[in-house]
Write a protein that holds these residues in place. Structure first.
Motif, PDB file in Angstrom:
ATOM      1  N   THR A  81       0.812  -1.212   0.000  1.00 12.57           N
ATOM      2  CA  THR A  81       0.000   0.000   0.000  1.00 12.57           C
ATOM      3  C   THR A  81       0.851   1.271   0.000  1.00 12.57           C
ATOM      4  O   THR A  81       0.359   2.339  -0.324  1.00 12.57           O
ATOM      5  N   VAL A  82       2.111   1.155   0.360  1.00 19.95           N
ATOM      6  CA  VAL A  82       2.976   2.334   0.484  1.00 19.95           C
ATOM      7  C   VAL A  82       3.898   2.471  -0.725  1.00 19.95           C
ATOM      8  O   VAL A  82       4.238   3.570  -1.148  1.00 19.95           O
ATOM      9  N   THR A  84       5.984   2.820  -4.089  1.00 19.97           N
ATOM     10  CA  THR A  84       5.813   3.595  -5.319  1.00 19.97           C
ATOM     11  C   THR A  84       6.220   2.789  -6.554  1.00 19.97           C
ATOM     12  O   THR A  84       6.235   3.319  -7.656  1.00 19.97           O
TER      13      THR A  84
ATOM     14  N   GLU B  40      -6.022  -5.632   2.285  1.00 19.07           N
ATOM     15  CA  GLU B  40      -5.600  -4.745   3.371  1.00 19.07           C
ATOM     16  C   GLU B  40      -6.085  -3.317   3.155  1.00 19.07           C
ATOM     17  O   GLU B  40      -6.615  -2.674   4.041  1.00 19.07           O
ATOM     18  N   VAL B  41      -5.873  -2.821   1.943  1.00 20.29           N
ATOM     19  CA  VAL B  41      -6.182  -1.416   1.687  1.00 20.29           C
ATOM     20  C   VAL B  41      -7.692  -1.189   1.613  1.00 20.29           C
ATOM     21  O   VAL B  41      -8.179  -0.094   1.855  1.00 20.29           O
ATOM     22  N   GLU B 136       5.461  -7.121  12.730  1.00 18.57           N
ATOM     23  CA  GLU B 136       6.600  -7.272  11.821  1.00 18.57           C
ATOM     24  C   GLU B 136       7.818  -6.489  12.297  1.00 18.57           C
ATOM     25  O   GLU B 136       8.945  -6.946  12.174  1.00 18.57           O
ATOM     26  N   ASP B 322      -0.218   7.889   6.031  1.00 20.51           N
ATOM     27  CA  ASP B 322       1.233   8.040   6.094  1.00 20.51           C
ATOM     28  C   ASP B 322       1.722   8.879   4.918  1.00 20.51           C
ATOM     29  O   ASP B 322       2.526   8.430   4.112  1.00 20.51           O
ATOM     30  N   SER B 325       1.361  10.484  -2.113  1.00 23.36           N
ATOM     31  CA  SER B 325       2.197  10.064  -3.232  1.00 23.36           C
ATOM     32  C   SER B 325       1.542  10.488  -4.534  1.00 23.36           C
ATOM     33  O   SER B 325       0.354  10.829  -4.569  1.00 23.36           O
ATOM     34  N   GLU B 361      10.877   9.895  -0.954  1.00 25.49           N
ATOM     35  CA  GLU B 361      11.313   8.983  -1.998  1.00 25.49           C
ATOM     36  C   GLU B 361      10.956   9.547  -3.370  1.00 25.49           C
ATOM     37  O   GLU B 361       9.859  10.084  -3.561  1.00 25.49           O
ATOM     38  N   ARG B 363      11.139   7.781  -7.106  1.00 25.07           N
ATOM     39  CA  ARG B 363      11.493   6.529  -7.776  1.00 25.07           C
ATOM     40  C   ARG B 363      11.271   6.677  -9.279  1.00 25.07           C
ATOM     41  O   ARG B 363      10.195   7.076  -9.721  1.00 25.07           O
ATOM     42  N   ARG B 391       8.432   6.556 -15.950  1.00 25.35           N
ATOM     43  CA  ARG B 391       7.468   6.574 -14.846  1.00 25.35           C
ATOM     44  C   ARG B 391       8.182   7.093 -13.602  1.00 25.35           C
ATOM     45  O   ARG B 391       9.161   6.492 -13.156  1.00 25.35           O
ATOM     46  N   ALA B 393       7.615   8.319  -9.622  1.00 22.03           N
ATOM     47  CA  ALA B 393       6.689   8.334  -8.482  1.00 22.03           C
ATOM     48  C   ALA B 393       7.364   9.018  -7.313  1.00 22.03           C
ATOM     49  O   ALA B 393       8.572   8.850  -7.100  1.00 22.03           O
ATOM     50  N   VAL B 394       6.617   9.819  -6.577  1.00 21.38           N
ATOM     51  CA  VAL B 394       7.169  10.468  -5.388  1.00 21.38           C
ATOM     52  C   VAL B 394       6.274  10.157  -4.187  1.00 21.38           C
ATOM     53  O   VAL B 394       5.086   9.890  -4.330  1.00 21.38           O
ATOM     54  N   ARG B 395       6.898  10.241  -3.026  1.00 19.28           N
ATOM     55  CA  ARG B 395       6.165  10.036  -1.774  1.00 19.28           C
ATOM     56  C   ARG B 395       6.696  11.049  -0.775  1.00 19.28           C
ATOM     57  O   ARG B 395       7.907  11.279  -0.702  1.00 19.28           O
ATOM     58  N   VAL B 433      -1.371   8.167   1.100  1.00 23.33           N
ATOM     59  CA  VAL B 433      -0.678   6.901   1.313  1.00 23.33           C
ATOM     60  C   VAL B 433      -1.258   6.264   2.573  1.00 23.33           C
ATOM     61  O   VAL B 433      -1.328   6.909   3.618  1.00 23.33           O
ATOM     62  N   VAL B 434      -1.693   5.029   2.437  1.00 24.14           N
ATOM     63  CA  VAL B 434      -2.239   4.314   3.585  1.00 24.14           C
ATOM     64  C   VAL B 434      -1.263   3.207   3.954  1.00 24.14           C
ATOM     65  O   VAL B 434      -0.989   2.323   3.150  1.00 24.14           O
ATOM     66  N   ALA B 435      -0.724   3.307   5.145  1.00 27.05           N
ATOM     67  CA  ALA B 435       0.209   2.282   5.595  1.00 27.05           C
ATOM     68  C   ALA B 435      -0.545   1.272   6.458  1.00 27.05           C
ATOM     69  O   ALA B 435      -1.670   1.513   6.895  1.00 27.05           O
TER      70      ALA B 435
END
Lengths: 120, 454
Positions: A81-82, A84, B40-41, B136, B322, B325, B361, B363, B391, B393-395, B433-435
């Motif tokens: 889910t996080v 990229t 999960e999401v 975890e 969280d 993105s 981040e 990427r 492509r 992607a940023v967060r 963003v969902v953690a």
């Protein structure tokens, strides 16, 4: 010694477990399983996924399914889910591992090729 | 007691083939239709919907689907079990009741299973001694619990069994394990006990095979996938279960797909950890004891499965916000497509840096070259590459940085390397963003609620 890629005698499936990916490798035949069991070590898989798997690799055996299951920790950029990443869930890592090449003894290669490609 | 039951998988996730459950109900005999809708999401999305509208928070596909299948299910005595109730199974059940009433179908008994949603009782549970630290990473819950969007306990098969014993034709649950949906009818029909660990494990293995729909019947199959027939109408898996714990995986004959040892094996390996300890609320199944044998065309028998006692814990799945993105793409064509895309990436990064934006981040992936397999992608002769999609992607925790990133991509079309296209979609917008926060909770602290919805 002969070089052989996993794609020639196994298939695979992968998915996500948090930030880890699991990659299951299944040999088409029993003899194929003895070869992956022997050559597809944790170190070999870790080395192959260098730059993709940033954590450790854990190996589990499922001889009943002619299969090995690898957990690749710290691989998915933070998890499904996080992440990229385009492949945030590691779905294509199964096909990636099929490109892994191992060097086996001639007699082992003979046993592989003697067997029917159909599942026994 | 029935001598066998046929349990059919109807959905592998929310968004799966819409007509699959219709095919399962109409193209052959089954006793149960089970459908997994929750990832999960999904729970966080459903919780947000419920926050906006207290009548929402479930998979809205379900009442829509009922219009298509309810009459057939009633006529053929097919029971339906789904976890698509999400964070609001009661409203989902009421919507299904309304469908039944509108269609003039009488006597449809719907049960709900809830009590899994612990979002509003976290503090209370912590007071009672629940740890809820991240299973975890070991991190304590205190830092994140104020940001929780959703928090749900994974119940197993037994609350569903309870619902079936209450006479339900349809069971709609909140967060229930995918495997529990398939195991429950076996426990109910065959009278399996809560400590029949081998039998519960056999049903759990069947549940694992069914939970991803056609992924067990030739979908996403990395063996000889080109030999799979009729993908258009691919048959989802059916578990034909026997009281002794033998299970045959099959599909309706008139549908496409393939059930053989290889397709089933791939699904057995999907998203598992330690195969000797496949943990569910109902048991701990040992996947190294599974025997598979082809007993006929599109029929694979699984047998010999051993299991161990269940643990004293339920798994809890929490989600929290969280940051933000965004993802943007541009496509560069031959000649030197990859070189152009790489240069555009450098220019973009240079501009983002000059702007002083804050990212956790950035990427970059080159779709058509290395996006899937990263450093494993072999070096390529650029002359052989027709096009590359860049492509990026940023967060970030900073929403304005993510927003500004979205405004920096399009300008590359006129201010960077040539032969670029593919920007019709507009600016990339920040998304939440969902953690995910996995934890364990003592079973004694949470009680499933099972009730018939009138």
């Amino acid at each position: 010694m002969k070089k052989i890629k996993l794609i020639e005698f196994t298939h695979a499936r992968s998915g996500d477990k948090g930030d880890a990916a699991n990659v299951g490798v299944i040999a088409f035949t029993r003899q194929g399983y003895t070869i992956i069991d022997k050559y597809l070590t944790v170190d070999r898989v870790k080395q192959y996924f260098d730059g993709i798997c940033l954590g450790d690799v854990i190996r589990y055996e499922l001889p009943n399914l002619n299969a090995l299951n690898f957990i690749l920790n710290n691989t998915l950029g933070g998890g499904g889910t996080v992440s990229t990443k385009l492949d945030a869930q590691g779905k294509t890592l199964a096909s990636a591992i099929l490109g892994l090449e191992i060097e086996i003894e001639d007699k082992e290669l003979n046993l592989l090729t003697l067997e029917s490609p159909e599942h026994d | 007691m029935k001598d066998k039951i046929r349990i059919a998988s109807g959905q592998g996730f929310w968004g799966d083939l819409m007509d699959a459950p219709v095919y399962q109900v109409t193209r052959g005999q089954i006793d149960y239709l089970v459908m997994d809708y929750l990832a999960e999401v999904t729970m966080s999305i459903l919780q947000k919907q419920k926050n906006k509208n207290p009548e929402m928070g479930y998979a809205r596909d379900i009442p829509e689907l009922m219009i298509k299948i309810l009459r057939s299910c009633k006529e053929n005595n097919i029971k339906i079990i789904t976890n698509g109730g999400g964070v609001n199974p009661v409203s989902c059940a009421k919507a299904c009741k309304k469908v039944a009433a509108d269609l003039g179908i009488e006597g449809v008994k719907i049960a709900v299973v809830h009590g899994d949603n612990i979002l509003s009782s976290i503090d209370d549970l912590l007071d009672k001694g629940a740890g809820l630290s991240n299973m975890e990473t070991g991190e304590p819950i205190e830092d994140v619990k104020s940001r929780f969007l959703s928090a749900n306990v994974y119940f197993g098969a037994f609350p569903i069994v309870d619902a079936l014993e209450k006479g339900a034709d349809i069971v709609i649950t909140g967060r229930t394990t995918d495997t529990g949906l398939t195991l429950a009818p076996m426990i109910y029909e065959f009278g399996w006990k809560a400590d029949d660990w081998d039998l519960l494990s056999a049903g759990t293995v069947a549940g694992h095979i069914l939970e991803c729909g056609a992924q067990a019947t030739g979908g996403n199959f990395l063996g000889d996938w080109e030999s799979i027939e009729n993908f258009e109408e691919i048959g989802f898996p059916i578990a034909e279960a026997y009281p002794t714990g033998e299970i045959i995986i099959t599909k309706h004959e008139s549908l496409g797909g393939l059930v053989n040892v290889e397709t089933v094996s791939e699904q057995l390996l999907y998203e598992i950890g330690d195969p000797k300890n496949y943990i569910t609320p109902d048991c701990v199944a040992d996947f190294t004891t599974i025997n598979l044998i082809q007993t006929g065309e599109n029929r694979v028998e699984i047998f010999g499965i051993k299991g161990k006692p269940a643990t004293p814990f339920y798994k809890v799945s929490c989600s929290y916000e969280d940051g933000y993105s965004a993802v943007g793409t541009l496509t560069y064509s031959w000649p030197n497509a990859l070189t152009k895309a790489k240069k555009a990436d450098l220019i973009l990064r240079g501009r983002l840096e000059k702007l002083g934006l804050k990212f956790d981040e950035i990427r970059t992936e080159f779709v058509g070259y290395n996006a899937c397999h990263g450093p494993l992608a072999p070096a390529r002769d650029e002359n052989e590459i027709s096009e590359i999609m860049l492509r990026v992607a940023v967060r970030s925790q900073d929403k304005s940085s993510v927003e500004r990133f979205g405004r920096e991509l399009a300008p590359l079309v006129l201010t960077g390397p040539p032969s670029v296209t593919g920007f019709a979609g507009g600016r990339p917008r920040p998304s939440d963003v969902v953690a995910y926060w996995p934890a364990l909770i003592e079973k004694s602290l949470v009680t499933p609620i099972v009730e018939i919805v009138e």
